[in-house]
Design an enzyme around this catalytic site. Structure first.
Site, short mmCIF file in Angstrom:
data_model
loop_
_atom_site.label_atom_id
_atom_site.label_comp_id
_atom_site.label_asym_id
_atom_site.label_seq_id
_atom_site.Cartn_x
_atom_site.Cartn_y
_atom_site.Cartn_z
N GLY A 154 -39.26 52.18 37.57
CA GLY A 154 -39.78 52.02 37.03
C GLY A 154 -39.14 52.23 35.53
CG ASP A 169 -26.92 43.42 32.79
OD1 ASP A 169 -26.40 44.34 32.85
OD2 ASP A 169 -25.76 43.08 33.39
O1 RIB Z 1 -24.58 44.59 34.85
C1 RIB Z 1 -23.67 43.83 36.27
C2 RIB Z 1 -22.93 42.91 36.25
O2 RIB Z 1 -21.80 44.32 35.47
C3 RIB Z 1 -22.06 42.12 36.10
O3 RIB Z 1 -22.51 41.06 36.19
C4 RIB Z 1 -20.62 42.21 36.61
O4 RIB Z 1 -19.60 41.44 35.61
C5 RIB Z 1 -20.50 43.18 35.69
O5 RIB Z 1 -20.66 43.35 34.17
#
Ligand code: RIB
Length: 290
Positions: free
Chosen positions: A209, A236
């Site tokens: 989490g 991300d």
């Molecule tokens: O967080 C994942 C990313 O880390 C990947 O897509 C790779 O390109 C690196 O930047």
């Protein structure tokens, strides 16, 4: 408005039963090319969450394919410079447990011209969000511009670099780290990240989490249980979706739950940007799990 000074990579993804050890040679079970880069993954997550994003970055002469992929995912490429350096790339190994090892080559991501970024940020206004990660150049210069305009700097401190955080520390409004990076931050500064004075601190803990520290309050968001296939880009997806929903006016709790659902769905498919779910899918998932 959300701006993202962000990396753009071609991810070369190798599926393996186990991740390689030092000195080991392994045969991959499969190989794929995907759009990636922490920056662009965040921009795709923002667009998929229903918010516009201005992605500021650079690619090289070999950048046609990544630009067309950005287009396909609804991220405009008008603020991506074409420069001499080769487009950034990543070599990504993913094992049967969906864990990964990543090697990045910065290339054009590390050579974004300052004048280009400055011009793209010309309309930056008070309260706008500006995302950065540690995969591009210009973060100190952009942090200064953000501060001059009373906008909000969001730093994903990955790949972790204590010196970089030290330089940007006075400008950071939102710091996003994973658990390992939070530990490295504590060791480097001798204080807990939540005591370092960031307006908001987001600590993602994978399947455990996320914890957000904001205005003296602590918010816990458990992860949704799913069967992960590939965890590349999950962090991300989380931070891009979270900032998108905050920018859209959602409460912190609503944005947090939305981001957790987006990240949970993202790990059920291969690839980084490719696997980021659209808002409709996230809302449907939340309905099913409520
Ligand atoms: O967080 C994942 C990313 O880390 C990947 O897509 C790779 O390109 C690196 O930047």
């Amino acid at each position: 408005m959300i701006y993202n000074l962000g990396s753009i990579n071609l991810d070369m993804v190798y599926r393996l039963r186990d991740l390689p050890q030092a000195g080991e040679t392994l045969s991959a079970m499969s190989f794929d090319r995907f759009l990636g880069g922490k920056g662009v993954n965040q921009s795709v997550a923002i667009a998929a969450s229903g918010e516009p994003v201005c992605h500021i970055g650079a690619v090289g002469p070999d950048g046609d394919w990544v630009l067309s992929e950005m287009d396909r995912f609804g991220v405009g490429t008008g603020s991506v410079a074409r420069i001499e350096e080769a487009t950034g790339h990543a070599i990504v190994a993913v094992d049967d447990a969906a864990e990964n090892q990543i090697i990045i080559f910065g290339g054009a991501n590390q050579a974004i011209p300052f004048e280009w970024a400055e011009e793209r940020l010309g309309d930056l206004e008070e309260g706008d969000f500006v995302l950065c990660q540690n995969e591009t150049n210009l973060t100190p210069e952009v942090a200064q511009l953000v501060s001059d305009r009373d906008a909000k700097l969001v730093l994903s401190a990955a790949p972790f670099d204590a010196e970089h955080v030290k330089t940007l520390r006075p400008y950071i409004q939102v710091l996003a780290v994973n658990e390992g990076e939070a530990g490295a931050l504590s060791s480097a500064f001798g204080e807990r990240p939540q005591d370092m004075g960031f307006a908001m601190l987001v600590v993602t803990r994978g399947g455990e989490g996320t914890t957000v520290y904001s205005d003296g309050q602590v918010f816990e968001q458990p992860a949704f249980r799913v069967n992960p296939i590939d965890t590349t880009g999950a962090g991300d997806t989380f931070i891009g979706s979270f900032i998108a929903r905050l920018s859209a006016g959602d409460t912190l709790e609503t944005a947090l739950t939305y981001a957790a659902a987006a990240a949970a769905l993202q790990v059920t498919k291969p690839g980084a940007a490719e696997a980021i779910p659209h808002r409709d899918a996230v809302l449907e998932f939340l309905k099913e799990r409520s």
